[in-house]
Scaffold this active site. Structure first.
Site, PDB file in Angstrom:
ATOM      1  N   ARG A   1       0.841  -1.191   0.000  1.00 19.83           N
ATOM      2  CA  ARG A   1       0.000   0.000   0.000  1.00 19.83           C
ATOM      3  C   ARG A   1       0.883   1.250   0.000  1.00 19.83           C
ATOM      4  O   ARG A   1       2.094   1.159   0.177  1.00 19.83           O
ATOM      5  CB  ARG A   1      -0.953   0.001   1.202  1.00 19.83           C
ATOM      6  CG  ARG A   1      -0.198  -0.212   2.513  1.00 19.83           C
ATOM      7  CD  ARG A   1      -0.763   0.505   3.669  1.00 19.83           C
ATOM      8  NE  ARG A   1      -0.705   1.936   3.518  1.00 19.83           N
ATOM      9  CZ  ARG A   1       0.400   2.673   3.686  1.00 19.83           C
ATOM     10  NH1 ARG A   1       1.573   2.104   3.972  1.00 19.83           N
ATOM     11  NH2 ARG A   1       0.363   3.978   3.555  1.00 19.83           N
ATOM     12  N   GLY A   2       0.195   2.411  -0.180  1.00 21.22           N
ATOM     13  CA  GLY A   2       0.943   3.643  -0.373  1.00 21.22           C
ATOM     14  C   GLY A   2       1.101   3.830  -1.877  1.00 21.22           C
ATOM     15  O   GLY A   2       1.513   2.892  -2.580  1.00 21.22           O
ATOM     16  N   ALA A   3       0.769   5.028  -2.359  1.00 22.51           N
ATOM     17  CA  ALA A   3       0.673   5.230  -3.808  1.00 22.51           C
ATOM     18  C   ALA A   3       1.938   4.814  -4.574  1.00 22.51           C
ATOM     19  O   ALA A   3       1.852   4.022  -5.527  1.00 22.51           O
ATOM     20  CB  ALA A   3       0.309   6.686  -4.088  1.00 22.51           C
TER      21      ALA A   3
ATOM     22  N   ASP B   1      -2.049  10.628  -2.823  1.00 23.02           N
ATOM     23  CA  ASP B   1      -2.357   9.520  -3.733  1.00 23.02           C
ATOM     24  C   ASP B   1      -2.607   9.996  -5.153  1.00 23.02           C
ATOM     25  O   ASP B   1      -2.456   9.241  -6.110  1.00 23.02           O
ATOM     26  CB  ASP B   1      -3.559   8.729  -3.223  1.00 23.02           C
ATOM     27  CG  ASP B   1      -3.149   7.892  -2.037  1.00 23.02           C
ATOM     28  OD1 ASP B   1      -3.045   8.441  -0.928  1.00 23.02           O
ATOM     29  OD2 ASP B   1      -2.866   6.696  -2.231  1.00 23.02           O
TER      30      ASP B   1
ATOM     31  N   ASN C   1      -5.671  12.279  -0.527  1.00 22.09           N
ATOM     32  CA  ASN C   1      -4.833  11.506   0.389  1.00 22.09           C
ATOM     33  C   ASN C   1      -5.772  10.787   1.363  1.00 22.09           C
ATOM     34  O   ASN C   1      -7.001  10.942   1.312  1.00 22.09           O
ATOM     35  CB  ASN C   1      -3.836  12.410   1.120  1.00 22.09           C
ATOM     36  CG  ASN C   1      -2.778  11.611   1.864  1.00 22.09           C
ATOM     37  OD1 ASN C   1      -2.166  10.698   1.296  1.00 22.09           O
ATOM     38  ND2 ASN C   1      -2.574  11.904   3.135  1.00 22.09           N
TER      39      ASN C   1
HETATM   40  O1  MRU Z   1      -4.896   3.244   1.609  1.00 20.38           O
HETATM   41  P1  MRU Z   1      -3.412   3.481   1.663  1.00 20.38           P
HETATM   42  O2  MRU Z   1      -2.798   3.019   2.932  1.00 20.38           O
HETATM   43  O3  MRU Z   1      -2.715   2.939   0.440  1.00 20.38           O
HETATM   44  O4  MRU Z   1      -3.284   5.060   1.611  1.00 20.38           O
HETATM   45  C1  MRU Z   1      -2.011   5.621   1.601  1.00 20.38           C
HETATM   46  C2  MRU Z   1      -2.004   7.076   1.742  1.00 20.38           C
HETATM   47  O5  MRU Z   1      -3.014   7.740   1.763  1.00 20.38           O
HETATM   48  C3  MRU Z   1      -0.648   7.706   1.752  1.00 20.38           C
HETATM   49  O6  MRU Z   1      -0.660   8.865   2.502  1.00 20.38           O
HETATM   50  C4  MRU Z   1      -0.248   8.041   0.321  1.00 20.38           C
HETATM   51  O7  MRU Z   1      -0.369   6.925  -0.515  1.00 20.38           O
HETATM   52  C5  MRU Z   1       1.105   8.565   0.239  1.00 20.38           C
HETATM   53  S1  MRU Z   1       2.318   7.314   0.355  1.00 20.38           S
HETATM   54  C6  MRU Z   1       3.778   8.084   0.066  1.00 20.38           C
END
Ligand code: MRU
Length: 355
Positions: A53-55, A244, A254
């Protein structure tokens, strides 16, 4: 750096290239479990269930995943190979809708196949593998550069509020929103953090405090509904968040709850910074209204992480995974090329737009 957290490996291509190995983020911090994934359904499920996870991490993973699936082909002709590639691309792309990196990195892999139109399949596979590895390497460099720019925004002793997780687990090595903390530590600058737990999936509690604590960085966990109180008490010098998808006008999607934190920061006159690799900017979205927000399972609100359900089964839930922070609430967007200030339509275009 104590804990060497910037060297955490959240994912890598298996040595024989047939699978991607990930640290299962859904099991942290209690269990450190590595998964070796190569099947179509399990690759999709890893994204959908936030094992990865995380963009930026989702984008890198998708690049490895489509290479791995392409390498399993039995097709020997270009047209048959490409048709199968497009089918796998559409399948993976459907796993999560908001983080633009997923689609953007799949498009990048698609462009590689296009550039090799008519070439033998083994040659295309070699090019796809190299592109996936390049995407991963570039993200490491982007995170490091973003952290350098972030350092210009803080001073020794500052205390920063974080929301969700934008560290090494969500990206590569330094992370985006957390990169400045790790670099500051390497340079002997003390930064402290208050970390929103980030309901309902607790990325702040489970992942951000895990990364910071392992690196020896002073962090304090709070419930999301305590952010206003710590700001009012004068404990917070700045807010750092990841993103994101950033629209062309700077509106930023986000993790759900980010918008509320930005509104609070504005109220208390605290700078609100978005940390954004260029891979997360989407000029095809003119404003945040064009960004699709992922809706997730109500069980994440009612049951997950509780020992018993916290609401009756028949209770309706609304579970958007992201919100969009209006550009007017954002003090600056920190990218690998530099820091963009309002008006973002102009500053982002000047820094990144090709045409
Ligand atoms: O649902 P997630 O955990 O994938 O969401 C992640 C976020 O919202 C992060 O803040 C975003 O992806 C930035 S990661 C550098």
């Amino acid at each position: 750096m104590s804990g060497n957290i910037a060297k955490i490996y959240n994912m890598r291509l298996a040595d024989d290239g047939s699978a991607v190995v990930i640290l299962d983020q859904s099991r942290l911090p209690g269990e450190t479990v590595y998964l070796t994934l190569s099947g179509r359904e399990e690759l999709f499920e890893a994204i959908r269930s936030l094992r990865v996870r995380g963009a930026p991490a989702i984008g890198i993973f998708a690049a490895y995943a489509i290479y791995i699936l392409s390498a399993q082909t039995k097709k020997t002709d270009y047209d048959g190979f490409y048709a199968e590639f497009l089918d796998n691309k559409a399948y993976l792309d459907a796993a999560r809708p908001t983080a633009v990196n997923l689609r953007a990195m799949l498009d990048r892999m698609d462009a590689v196949v296009h550039r090799h139109a008519g070439r033998p399949v083994p040659e295309i596979l070699e090019a796809l593998k190299n592109e996936a590895l390049a995407i991963h390497r570039e993200d490491i460099d982007m995170c490091r550069a973003i952290a350098e720019h972030g350092l210009t925004l803080v001073k020794d002793g500052d205390c920063i509020l974080t929301h969700c997780n934008a560290g090494p687990l969500a990206t590569s090595e330094y992370g985006t929103g957390l990169g400045t903390f790790f670099l500051a530590r390497e340079r002997g600058i003390t930064l402290r953090a208050y970390c929103d737990e980030t309901r309902p999936l607790l990325q702040g509690a489970r992942l951000t405090t895990y990364e910071l604590t392992r690196a020896g960085i002073d962090c304090t966990l709070i419930c999301d509904n305590m952010a206003a109180a710590v700001m009012k008490e004068g404990k917070i010098d700045a807010v750092f968040v990841g993103c994101d998808r950033v629209a062309g006008n700077g509106d930023t999607a986000n993790k759900i709850g980010t918008l509320g934190v930005a509104i609070l920061a504005k109220h208390y006159d605290i700078p609100f910074y978005v940390f954004c690799p260029s891979s997360t900017i989407d000029f095809s979205c003119k404003t945040g209204d064009d960004i699709v927000i992922e809706q997730r399972d109500p069980a994440e609100i009612k049951e997950k992480y509780f020992t018993a359900p916290m609401a009756l089964p028949e209770v309706n839930c609304y579970n958007p995974a992201f919100d969009v922070t209006d550009n007017s609430l954002i003090t600056a967007i920190v990218t690998e090329r530099g820091i963009c200030r309002p008006p973002y339509t102009e500053s982002l275009a000047a820094m990144f737009k090709k045409d």
